[in-house]
Design a protein around this motif. Structure first.
Motif, PDB file in Angstrom:
ATOM      1  N   GLN A 119      52.827  45.099  35.522  1.00  0.00           N
ATOM      2  CA  GLN A 119      52.554  44.614  36.455  1.00  0.00           C
ATOM      3  C   GLN A 119      53.539  44.166  37.869  1.00  0.00           C
ATOM      4  O   GLN A 119      53.438  42.475  37.780  1.00  0.00           O
ATOM      5  N   ARG A 122      52.363  40.206  39.569  1.00  0.00           N
ATOM      6  CA  ARG A 122      51.942  39.231  38.157  1.00  0.00           C
ATOM      7  C   ARG A 122      53.364  38.927  37.838  1.00  0.00           C
ATOM      8  O   ARG A 122      52.976  37.550  37.943  1.00  0.00           O
ATOM      9  N   PRO A 190      45.444  43.997  44.686  1.00  0.00           N
ATOM     10  CA  PRO A 190      45.596  43.253  42.937  1.00  0.00           C
ATOM     11  C   PRO A 190      44.599  41.534  42.597  1.00  0.00           C
ATOM     12  O   PRO A 190      44.005  41.222  41.773  1.00  0.00           O
ATOM     13  N   ASP A 194      42.236  40.824  39.626  1.00  0.00           N
ATOM     14  CA  ASP A 194      42.352  40.031  38.544  1.00  0.00           C
ATOM     15  C   ASP A 194      41.722  38.732  38.394  1.00  0.00           C
ATOM     16  O   ASP A 194      41.693  37.931  37.539  1.00  0.00           O
ATOM     17  N   SER A 195      40.761  38.587  39.639  1.00  0.00           N
ATOM     18  CA  SER A 195      40.186  37.362  39.654  1.00  0.00           C
ATOM     19  C   SER A 195      38.794  37.861  39.905  1.00  0.00           C
ATOM     20  O   SER A 195      37.458  37.521  39.604  1.00  0.00           O
ATOM     21  N   ASN A 279      49.689  39.200  45.907  1.00  0.00           N
ATOM     22  CA  ASN A 279      49.162  39.453  45.049  1.00  0.00           C
ATOM     23  C   ASN A 279      48.424  40.565  46.315  1.00  0.00           C
ATOM     24  O   ASN A 279      46.761  41.011  46.342  1.00  0.00           O
TER      25      ASN A 279
END
Length: 346
Positions: A119, A122, A190, A194-195, A279
């Motif tokens: 990815q 990241r 993302p 991701d969060s 992101n």
């Protein structure tokens, strides 16, 4: 300083040329000096006034010859996009799309791993640095006025004017197509995937990163919520794919790039890097944005478009203006300068 220098230079020139102003002792009389200064100021003001008038006449003549009907027709797809974008949430809820197609969180990371075996966002996020934050913010802030600036760039030059309608038509369809994809197939960016933390029992969202994602560092550093103000007002939170941030510079690259094609290609790369670094997008989002632009341009060139350029169509074909003839629009037939150079196959 420029104004003072512009006034002072003609004053000194007049003083040097006028021998009558100098006394035997080499001094200048006060009356002669003030009258010379007054004359120089008036001459400089008249010169600047003429420059302003000439500039106004140039832009007035440029925009006065724009056919309103053609502008409205070319802007129709983009105007439809703005309307649908404004009422995005209402349309999804009213039509029942919101119940049939919920935001997908897993598909884009899966595609990312499938194509890149990692990815990339990241990896880039780990390189976060204050200097890189500023570099990434530049193309994102330029993104919003970009279409208007490029359209103005096309309009001010007679040789480029016919291309403005093609640009407006293409940009409108790219935006509208992207919005329909996001309307029926919303995908999480993302920063959300991701969060986001969900409750294990009922699946409710407990916490998530702010919508400005990586740019929250820049907002905190500046002490002004620039990016939060922008993204918190957007009705399309789950519109990661395709990336319109990447698509808009790509449209310019495939139209007539300002400066040169290398700079336009660098702009596409720059915004792609910034989108991943902050992101806001996956790599596949950027790829989808580029492919969408290529697809729309190909359809316009090979299938149909009311604003095809002469180089896009076969030779020995008869054309007419989408709205008015050359004689009606006042276009010079010999030079071809004007806005009705865009053609429509009969």
């Amino acid at each position: 300083m420029t104004y003072v220098r512009g006034v002072a230079e003609p004053v000194l020139a007049k003083l040097k040329e006028s021998h009558k102003l100098f006394m035997p002792s080499g001094q200048i009389t006060w009356t002669s000096f003030t009258s010379t200064v007054h004359g120089a100021v008036e001459a400089y003001a008249q010169k600047k006034k003429s420059e302003v008038v000439d500039t106004y006449k140039f832009y007035a003549e440029t925009f006065a010859c724009i056919p309103l009907k053609l502008v409205l027709f070319a802007a129709l797809p983009f105007g439809t996009y703005v309307l649908f974008f404004r009422y995005y949430t209402f349309i999804r809820e009213f039509t029942g799309i919101a119940d049939l197609s919920r935001p997908n969180i897993m598909i884009l990371p899966w595609l990312e791993e499938l194509i890149f075996q990692c990815q990339p966002h990241r990896i880039l996020a780990k390189m976060a640095h204050p200097v890189l934050d500023y570099i990434a913010a530049i193309p994102y802030l330029v993104h919003f006025p970009l279409p208007g600036l490029f359209a103005l760039y096309l309009v001010v030059d007679k040789r480029r004017r016919p291309l403005v309608f093609r640009f407006m038509w293409c940009a409108g369809w790219v935006n509208l197509s992207a919005l329909f994809i996001q309307l029926f197939f919303p995908t999480a960016p993302p920063w959300f995937a991701d969060s986001a933390v969900f409750d294990k029992d009922n699946g409710q969202l407990i916490s998530v990163q702010p919508v400005e994602a990586g740019f929250q560092r820049l907002d905190a550093r500046l002490g002004v919520t620039i990016f939060h103000s922008i993204y918190s007002k957007s009705p399309v939170t789950f519109g990661a794919m395709p990336s319109l941030h990447v698509a808009w510079p790509m449209i310019i690259l495939m139209s007539r790039p300002w400066i040169n094609k290398k700079f336009a290609a660098f702009h596409v790369f720059w915004i792609t890097w910034a989108a991943l670094y902050s992101n806001h997008h996956y790599g596949v989002d950027a790829m989808a944005g580029i492919l969408l632009v290529v697809l729309v341009f190909t359809m316009e060139k090979r299938v149909w478009s009311p604003f095809r350029c002469e180089r896009d169509v076969p030779r020995h074909t008869v054309y007419r203006s989408p709205t008015r003839s050359y004689s009606e629009s006042g276009v010079n037939r010999s030079t071809g300068h004007g806005f009705t150079q865009s053609v429509l196959p009969i």
